[in-house]
Design a protein around this motif. Structure first.
Motif, short mmCIF file in Angstrom:
data_model
loop_
_atom_site.label_atom_id
_atom_site.label_comp_id
_atom_site.label_asym_id
_atom_site.label_seq_id
_atom_site.Cartn_x
_atom_site.Cartn_y
_atom_site.Cartn_z
N PHE A 99 -6.76 3.14 126.35
CA PHE A 99 -6.68 2.59 127.62
C PHE A 99 -6.00 3.85 128.54
O PHE A 99 -6.54 3.97 129.57
CB PHE A 99 -5.56 1.69 127.55
N ARG A 100 -5.23 4.80 128.13
CA ARG A 100 -4.60 5.89 128.64
C ARG A 100 -6.00 6.72 129.33
O ARG A 100 -6.14 7.08 130.33
CB ARG A 100 -3.65 6.84 127.83
N THR A 101 -6.65 7.18 128.34
CA THR A 101 -7.64 7.94 128.58
C THR A 101 -8.72 7.42 129.82
O THR A 101 -9.03 7.87 130.72
CB THR A 101 -8.62 8.30 127.59
N GLU A 102 -8.87 6.13 129.67
CA GLU A 102 -10.07 5.42 130.44
C GLU A 102 -9.37 5.58 131.97
O GLU A 102 -9.95 5.73 133.05
CB GLU A 102 -10.34 3.97 130.18
N LEU A 103 -8.00 5.13 132.26
CA LEU A 103 -7.32 5.10 133.37
C LEU A 103 -7.26 6.27 134.17
O LEU A 103 -7.47 6.43 135.11
CB LEU A 103 -5.96 4.43 133.08
N ARG A 104 -6.94 7.42 133.09
CA ARG A 104 -6.83 8.75 133.69
C ARG A 104 -8.17 9.03 134.09
O ARG A 104 -7.96 9.91 135.18
CB ARG A 104 -6.12 9.46 132.71
N ASN A 105 -9.13 8.86 133.55
CA ASN A 105 -10.57 9.38 133.95
C ASN A 105 -10.93 8.85 135.49
O ASN A 105 -11.60 9.29 135.97
CB ASN A 105 -11.62 9.10 132.98
N GLU A 106 -10.51 7.61 135.84
CA GLU A 106 -10.64 6.94 136.80
C GLU A 106 -9.67 7.06 137.83
O GLU A 106 -9.66 6.47 138.88
CB GLU A 106 -10.83 5.35 136.52
N LYS A 107 -8.63 8.18 137.55
CA LYS A 107 -7.62 8.35 138.45
C LYS A 107 -6.72 7.38 138.65
O LYS A 107 -6.11 7.24 139.87
CB LYS A 107 -8.23 9.26 139.87
N ILE A 108 -6.51 6.53 137.94
CA ILE A 108 -5.44 5.48 137.99
C ILE A 108 -4.22 5.83 137.32
O ILE A 108 -4.29 6.04 136.20
CB ILE A 108 -6.18 3.98 137.54
N ARG A 109 -3.31 5.89 137.98
CA ARG A 109 -1.92 6.29 137.58
C ARG A 109 -0.99 5.16 136.86
O ARG A 109 -0.84 4.12 137.57
CB ARG A 109 -1.17 6.95 138.64
N LEU A 110 -1.00 5.56 135.70
CA LEU A 110 0.16 4.54 135.12
C LEU A 110 1.55 5.28 134.53
O LEU A 110 1.37 6.46 134.53
CB LEU A 110 -0.50 4.12 133.63
N THR A 111 2.52 4.37 134.69
CA THR A 111 3.77 4.92 134.21
C THR A 111 4.13 5.12 132.57
O THR A 111 5.07 5.64 132.31
CB THR A 111 4.92 4.21 134.89
N GLY A 112 3.21 4.00 131.82
CA GLY A 112 3.45 4.10 130.46
C GLY A 112 2.71 3.20 129.82
O GLY A 112 2.26 2.24 130.59
N ALA A 113 2.39 3.20 128.44
CA ALA A 113 1.54 2.39 127.82
C ALA A 113 2.33 2.40 126.35
O ALA A 113 2.53 3.43 125.82
CB ALA A 113 0.07 2.73 127.68
N GLN A 114 2.40 1.17 125.90
CA GLN A 114 2.90 1.20 124.39
C GLN A 114 2.54 -0.14 123.78
O GLN A 114 2.09 -1.07 124.38
CB GLN A 114 4.57 0.99 124.48
N ALA A 115 2.67 -0.26 122.59
CA ALA A 115 2.34 -1.27 121.81
C ALA A 115 3.43 -2.31 121.66
O ALA A 115 4.52 -1.70 121.30
CB ALA A 115 1.94 -0.78 120.11
N ALA A 116 3.19 -3.54 121.41
CA ALA A 116 4.43 -4.54 121.34
C ALA A 116 3.66 -5.67 120.51
O ALA A 116 3.12 -6.76 120.67
CB ALA A 116 4.73 -5.23 122.60
N GLY A 117 3.94 -5.07 119.06
CA GLY A 117 3.32 -6.13 118.06
C GLY A 117 1.70 -6.02 117.94
O GLY A 117 1.00 -5.06 118.16
N SER A 118 0.96 -7.05 118.16
CA SER A 118 -0.54 -6.98 118.42
C SER A 118 -0.86 -6.83 119.95
O SER A 118 -2.02 -6.92 120.08
CB SER A 118 -1.01 -8.26 117.63
N ASP A 119 0.03 -6.78 120.77
CA ASP A 119 -0.24 -6.94 122.12
C ASP A 119 -0.04 -5.26 122.65
O ASP A 119 0.48 -4.67 121.93
CB ASP A 119 0.71 -7.75 123.03
N ILE A 120 -0.60 -4.99 123.74
CA ILE A 120 -0.49 -3.78 124.55
C ILE A 120 0.20 -3.90 125.99
O ILE A 120 -0.20 -5.07 126.57
CB ILE A 120 -1.71 -3.05 124.66
N LEU A 121 1.01 -3.07 126.16
CA LEU A 121 1.68 -3.40 127.55
C LEU A 121 1.47 -2.23 128.36
O LEU A 121 1.77 -0.94 127.63
CB LEU A 121 3.28 -3.27 127.48
#
Length: 624
Positions: A154-176
């Motif tokens: 997810f990080r790579t895909e968003l960065r390739n499309e120039k979409i800035r995110l402040t963070g990404a993490q796993a929460a059990g079987s979910d992703i935030l």
């Protein structure tokens, strides 16, 4: 002339029977008590290793044991089991963890038979004895690993499309995935939904003012992940056991999360568990060059890096971000580069190739580390109270940098690892990569040791059943068909020898207790063919035909019926072989081989014997 085969046909029949007897002969020599020594992680033993083994063994053994070197492993043969056990204990102490010392049984086939590729039948667990393991895949760890990789995707895909995110993490079987504003979140939401149809995405605003996308895996995808984890581990376990050469295993799935492993002939359960329980994986990481040697030694590194020790016990600072895991590797071969230096050529799947290409494009000239990870099961502490999840496997994670190489160009599905110290190191690394990476840790939850004495008792019982059946048939055939009954009995013996010879020749064929039942059934069907022929000859004689013509017509007219029954039975056995597993497959294979053999012995070989006594002679009365 009636009832006469040409010379070439008689010679061909004799040659086939002789070859069958020769390739069945190794089964008469039995097995020697043995110790098998191989290198850990598939390392091939060199001459220096053999010299060391000889130094350890010689004071205890003298001339009472024999050391052989074959297929990169050492095999020591014994006549005395007590001597074998004492030598094994000393070898385990002296050789250390770099070698696998396992008790085994080795075929006592003479060298001249082995020289022509003649080997005894491979016996299954129920006949030879050995080890049975039931292993459980840690699905929690599998999900954790896959979710962690998805976060990186997810990080790579968003960065390739120039979409800035402040963070990404796993929460059990979910992703935030966190964003600063709703517009960016909506843009990311649209992109992720278009690329990941197997996940459910939902955008929301948190109380702290941040915007977050929650990604959940669909139930059908979860089921697919669990199935993939077990199937991947089955393939890798099979590859590793085959590469190590410990035994010819049976590896198959049982239930949703478990794997059955059977190792016929292996007696040393401790070493077998060490091989199977050493759950390993590989990952590629970027080396952090910003940390100095002193900082690495003290563990003073940035929050995005960590220190992992190399195989030379030197600290290596690597980024926490994993570039690629070993489950994307589909092939690895060792070789030499254009400067005659050792290298390992890697082949990735399409997804792994894309990941590697995108990463190395921006990191040419940077060092990349290959990290080897093992998950070793930790025994449950009986002193601790049992709580929720106590029955789940628990593992201790160990890591080691086995190679650091410089990225020289943008990489794709194929690249090479250089900077290795020797061709042997390149071979070992290629073996490790080729064996694959287990997608999740596994734990042995059940172990059974079937002793050789029980296996021998099964063989005795099966052979007794076969001998009693053949004995009754012999008496009946001689009593009812006289001289022709004796010929039929000879055909039964030839049939048995051919079955054993053919089964010994087929690669991967294993004889089990159901296989012995298949031989007994085949013998009965072979007698049926002779009965059809002899009854047809009797019918022709009763119709007033001469002896020569009756014998000729008996074989020719009975052949159609025999062929029909055997061909239909063969196809039934083939279906059983294709759809069956384990003992059913073994029974079907023996039945197919037996049907083919009985067609040859009952119709062709048996008639050759009859022709030798009847053909071309003026016989007035036939004793049948």
């Amino acid at each position: 002339m009636l009832n006469k085969f040409p010379l070439w046909k008689n010679l061909l029949i004799i040659l086939i029977l002789l070859m069958g007897a020769i390739y069945a002969l190794p089964n008469l020599y039995g097995e020697d008590l043995a110790i098998q020594i191989s290198g850990t992680r598939g390392v091939t033993l060199a001459e220096s290793d053999l010299s060391r083994i000889q130094e350890v063994v010689a004071p205890l053994c003298g001339d009472k044991c024999r050391i052989e070197h074959e297929n990169g492993q050492a095999l020591i043969r014994f006549q005395d089991n007590n001597l074998r056990l004492s030598v094994k204990d000393k070898l385990s102490r002296e050789l250390g963890d770099k070698y696998i010392v396992a008790l085994n049984l080795a075929a006592a086939t003479p060298d001249w038979l082995r020289g022509i590729g003649a080997h005894p039948l491979k016996l299954g667990l129920d006949l030879r004895g050995g080890l049975h393991f039931l292993m459980e895949v840690d699905m929690d760890e599998a999900m954790k690993k896959i979710i962690g990789q998805t976060v990186q995707d997810f990080r790579t895909e968003l960065r390739n499309e120039k979409i800035r995110l402040t963070g990404a993490q796993a929460a059990g079987s979910d992703i935030l995935i966190f964003f600063k504003d709703s517009a960016t979140m909506d843009q990311a939401l649209q992109l992720l939904k278009s690329k990941h149809g197997d996940m459910v995405f939902q955008g929301d605003e948190k109380a702290d003012g941040r915007f977050v996308i929650t990604a959940q895996v669909k139930p059908e995808k979860l089921k697919e992940i669990r199935t993939y984890a077990v199937e991947q581990n089955i393939n890798i376990i099979r590859n590793r056991v085959n590469e190590l050469g410990v035994a010819e295993p049976l590896v198959q799935r049982q239930g949703a999360e478990r794997i059955v492993v059977e190792l016929p002939g292996v007696e040393d359960s401790a070493r077998a568990k060490e091989i199977l329980g050493a759950t390993a994986t590989l990952e590629f990481r970027l080396v952090d060059q910003s940390a100095g040697i002193e900082g690495a030694a003290k563990g003073e590194v940035s929050a995005n890096s960590e220190v992992i020790m190399s195989k030379d016990d030197q600290p290596v600072v690597v980024a926490k971000r994993v570039i690629l895991t070993g489950d994307h590797i589909i092939d690895a071969r060792s070789g030499m580069d254009e400067n005659s230096r050792p290298e390992v050529n890697i082949s990735l799947d399409s997804k792994g190739g894309q990941i590697m290409s995108d990463f190395t494009r921006d990191h040419i000239g940077d060092p990349m580390a290959t990290n080897f990870i093992e998950y070793k099961a930790i025994d449950q502490d009986d002193s601790q109270p049992a709580g929720e999840g106590e029955n789940r496997p628990r593992f201790r994670k160990t890591q080691q940098i086995i190679n650091v190489a410089t990225i020289q160009a943008r990489l794709g599905t194929k690249f090479r690892i250089t900077g290795l110290d020797s061709p042997q190191e390149a071979h070992n690394l290629a073996l490790l990569l080729r064996a694959g990476a287990l997608i999740a840790p596994i734990q042995i939850v059940e172990e059974r040791n079937i002793g050789p004495s029980l296996g021998q008792q099964n063989i005795i019982n099966g052979m007794n059943a076969m001998l009693w059946g053949m004995g009754i048939l012999f008496v009946f055939m001689i009593f009812y068909y006289r001289a022709f009954g004796l010929v039929a009995n000879m055909a039964l013996l030839m049939n048995f020898v051919l079955i054993v010879g053919l089964m010994s020749l087929i690669p991967g064929a294993t004889m089990t207790l159901p296989g012995i039942a298949g031989i007994v059934l085949t013998i009965g069907m072979a007698v049926d063919a002779n009965v059809l022929i002899y009854e047809r000859i009797r019918e022709e004689i009763r119709n007033g035909r001469g002896v020569q013509q009756s014998v000729n017509l008996g074989y020719e007219r009975a052949f159609v019926t025999i062929a029909d029954s055997n061909i239909t039975s063969f196809f039934v056995a083939l279906i059983l072989f294709l759809v069956g597993t384990g003992s059913v497959k073994g029974f079907a294979l023996v039945l197919m081989v037996g049907l083919a053999s009985s067609m040859f012995t009952a119709v062709t070989a048996c008639r050759a014997v009859v022709n030798a006594f009847v053909g071309g002679r003026n016989i007035k009365k036939l004793w049948i």
